[in-house]
Write an enzyme that holds these catalytic residues in place. Sequence first.
Site, PDB file in Angstrom:
ATOM      1  N   CYS A  60      48.829  44.155  17.182  1.00  0.00           N
ATOM      2  CA  CYS A  60      48.832  44.117  15.758  1.00  0.00           C
ATOM      3  C   CYS A  60      49.648  43.641  14.294  1.00  0.00           C
ATOM      4  O   CYS A  60      51.029  43.152  15.512  1.00  0.00           O
ATOM      5  CB  CYS A  60      48.947  45.339  15.281  1.00  0.00           C
ATOM      6  SG  CYS A  60      50.162  46.208  14.596  1.00  0.00           S
TER       7      CYS A  60
ATOM      8  N   CYS B 148      53.485  44.862  15.231  1.00  0.00           N
ATOM      9  CA  CYS B 148      54.530  44.784  16.540  1.00  0.00           C
ATOM     10  C   CYS B 148      54.887  43.697  16.189  1.00  0.00           C
ATOM     11  O   CYS B 148      56.200  43.242  16.070  1.00  0.00           O
ATOM     12  CB  CYS B 148      53.589  44.419  17.583  1.00  0.00           C
ATOM     13  SG  CYS B 148      52.448  46.099  18.424  1.00  0.00           S
TER      14      CYS B 148
ATOM     15  N   ASP C 107      38.255  41.612  50.672  1.00  0.00           N
ATOM     16  CA  ASP C 107      39.191  42.097  51.430  1.00  0.00           C
ATOM     17  C   ASP C 107      39.242  43.207  50.968  1.00  0.00           C
ATOM     18  O   ASP C 107      38.596  44.095  50.422  1.00  0.00           O
ATOM     19  CB  ASP C 107      40.290  40.971  51.003  1.00  0.00           C
ATOM     20  CG  ASP C 107      41.614  41.724  51.733  1.00  0.00           C
ATOM     21  OD1 ASP C 107      41.622  41.720  52.879  1.00  0.00           O
ATOM     22  OD2 ASP C 107      42.414  42.190  50.751  1.00  0.00           O
TER      23      ASP C 107
ATOM     24  N   ASP D 118      42.978  39.188  48.478  1.00  0.00           N
ATOM     25  CA  ASP D 118      44.288  39.540  46.879  1.00  0.00           C
ATOM     26  C   ASP D 118      45.387  39.049  48.060  1.00  0.00           C
ATOM     27  O   ASP D 118      46.491  38.933  47.666  1.00  0.00           O
ATOM     28  CB  ASP D 118      44.516  40.937  46.704  1.00  0.00           C
ATOM     29  CG  ASP D 118      45.526  41.886  47.345  1.00  0.00           C
ATOM     30  OD1 ASP D 118      44.700  41.438  48.624  1.00  0.00           O
ATOM     31  OD2 ASP D 118      45.792  43.011  47.384  1.00  0.00           O
TER      32      ASP D 118
ATOM     33  N   ASP E 197      44.600  36.585  52.708  1.00  0.00           N
ATOM     34  CA  ASP E 197      43.119  36.244  52.086  1.00  0.00           C
ATOM     35  C   ASP E 197      43.673  34.627  51.703  1.00  0.00           C
ATOM     36  O   ASP E 197      42.462  33.988  50.864  1.00  0.00           O
ATOM     37  CB  ASP E 197      43.026  37.146  51.136  1.00  0.00           C
ATOM     38  CG  ASP E 197      42.866  38.156  52.096  1.00  0.00           C
ATOM     39  OD1 ASP E 197      41.823  37.876  52.570  1.00  0.00           O
ATOM     40  OD2 ASP E 197      42.969  39.150  51.465  1.00  0.00           O
TER      41      ASP E 197
END
Lengths: 740, 55
Positions: free
Chosen positions: A31, A34, A439, A623, A627
């Site tokens: 926001c 911050c 996977d 991942d 792969d």
Amino acid sequence: MGYHDRDLSSFVTDVGDGIVHMDLAVEGVRCAGCMAKIEKGLAGLPGITRARLNFTSKRLAVEWSDGAIAPDTVVGTLRDLGYRAHPFDPGAAKSAEAAEARRLLKGMAVAGFAAMNIMLLSVSVWSGNITDITPETRDLFHWISALIAIPAVAYAGQPFFSSAFAALRARRVNMDVPITLGVLLAMGMSLAETFTGGRHAYFDAAVMLLFFLLVGRFLDMNMRRRTRAQAENLAALKGETATKIMPDGSTRLVPVSAIDPGDRVLIASGDRLAVDGVVDVGTSEIDQSLVTGETAYAAVAPGDRVYAGTLNVTGSLTVQVTAAAKGTLLDEVNTLLEAAQTARSNRLRLADKAARWYAPTVHTAAALTFLGWVLLGASWQMALTTAIAVLIITCPCALGLAIPAVQVVASGLLFRSGVLLNAGDAVERLAEIDTVVFDKTGTLTLPEPVLADPGAVAPEALRMAARLALSSNHPLAAALKVHADGLAPVAGAREETGRGVAAAIDGIEHRLGSAGFCGVSADAARAAATDASSLVWYRAGEASAVPIAVSQGIRPDAEEAVRLIAERGLATMILSGDRAAAVDAAADRLGIEDRRAGLTPADKIAVLDALKAAGRKVLMVGDGLNDAPALAAAHVSLSPVTAVHLSQAAADAVFLGDSLMPVVRSIDISRRARRAMDQNLWFAALYNVLAIPIAVLGFVTPLVAALAMSGSSVLVTLNALRVRMGPDRLGIAPQPKDGA
Amino acid sequence: MDILFILIPVAIGLGLLGLAAFLWSMKAGQYEDLDGAAWRAISDDDLPEDEGKRD
């Protein structure tokens, strides 16, 4: 601040005048508060000249006088304010895309300005043509239009001209070829009309066409930049850094791009390796699950090869960095990946497929029009004008927007569902799939270990064990940390690397760690061990030690996601590098019949190739490093954000969070988007079927062209926006049965 | 119709002014952070120090 063991100076760039600059990805900015908190907090540091947070990209730019503070202080200050920040690798920051977006926006502004002003003049000419405009006034208006249009088209049309030129040089036809031809012919004919004092000029059509197409392109570009920025932030926050050992023996944290083969890096226990190399000093256990899918730890000693993406579990290691050498796993992966990516680049996008039949059709129609009129005895000027009018009115305004508009809407929806697209055309391919291949490790299972059965441990023991775990770097401790219920770490807890954590609480010693560390005999430890999980032991004082089983948990909603995928009529399959027992356990629980275990990267590709040969279109979800080639070889691929860098780059899209639902959602959104794309293409075809005869017969005036062009553009855009509407807009509702 | 000789330059001039304003705003980085700009508008940064200290 306790942060001085890191040297971030390689992330800092000199911007001149004694000022240095650093970009950071900041986590947890939600926001305006911050923003103010961070900027004010940093402004309080000595020497800071600028601190500005970009709320859209969640990146912070900080500048300070060189030497006034250490870069660590900035990161430390942010941490004290409650924000995790990681400096951006200046080598990774890509400014080419930002420049391209600015270029499109400028072109759009110029085309918009020109279109508005020319339209002002054109409307006067159109109304004048049916009332009492004098030829002198009309000529004046045409001349002014030409003076505005020529520079505007020359400037705003460049992206199309250069793309069309590149395509023609490669002897291909893409959508930009008919666009370029249409615009240039419209300009040429209008100029000729202007010189000869004719009635009809198409300057407005040419400029408006460019404006509409640039809007489509800019939106597309912007959405891709936004998702890319998010992905880059996540990568930076994951800390693609390594602790380099300098020649003098000191250590310094540097971005991975600053590490060269031959460098030595220090890898503490609990760290993920960011580089490939050979162990130089130290022994440890390595969690290779992200690389091979294997969940059992592998022991390494000096001389052993270790890979980026693996997790150093027990001891600390000094690793000599190597480039990918022949015959290693990484080399194999890279070779396979290259082959798969070459095959992929031959794939035709939907828009280019449309362009393949579109361009010859309209160009033939235009040529026939010219011939027809000449044969019928018309003057060749009249025949040429009519033929060009055919090209102008069929210029693919709607076709150029038909797919990008849907893609923008779909990628926006995907973005909000936590899916970041790498490839723009992933949406159209996702809609075509009939098989989903998973996977196992890190994809169907959570990337972090979890407690196998939290109920099996007494609540009090669990709380204390969790509190001890807070002081540990060990990966298995992560499973316990979440059960700490906000308890503070025990003061004075000490970790013995690779063995466990011990701390005295109220005079009683509590221990958490390996069996030996907690005084459990080797026999007892063996008796308690199971195949499916790893054990951590906890002991309070002299009481007998309690085993806590930690395992690779299945993602919380994996069962539902797999069920929903099956409900959509898609076949599911598991291809894993892990042992058969572990794969079977996961597959049985999820109800996936088709499973293969113990596969190498080449095996995975072989399975995918067999599926492709059988005519299946596969979505690969994976991942691991193993792969990556499969992700590139599959028809389309998804990868969780926890994946290794290489896999994320090979995948068409990345999804965030622990949930597997984004996979289902991306299929749903893509199918809807694909339907809208098809509708738009059919609409564009229908439009041409209606427009070509009108143009061939010579009834097209600039007014007709302007109306047809803007009308069709608005229609396809509205149809694209329809993708956002409907009952299953936000959640996952039952999929309509008429899937593509 | 002599009025055209004034009106057309005026119309184009106004258009160019708009274009120039847009290009300037883009160069000044006003489109770099659209979400942030929306939030900054409601922050109290521009108030005197004693009033703005409530966050």
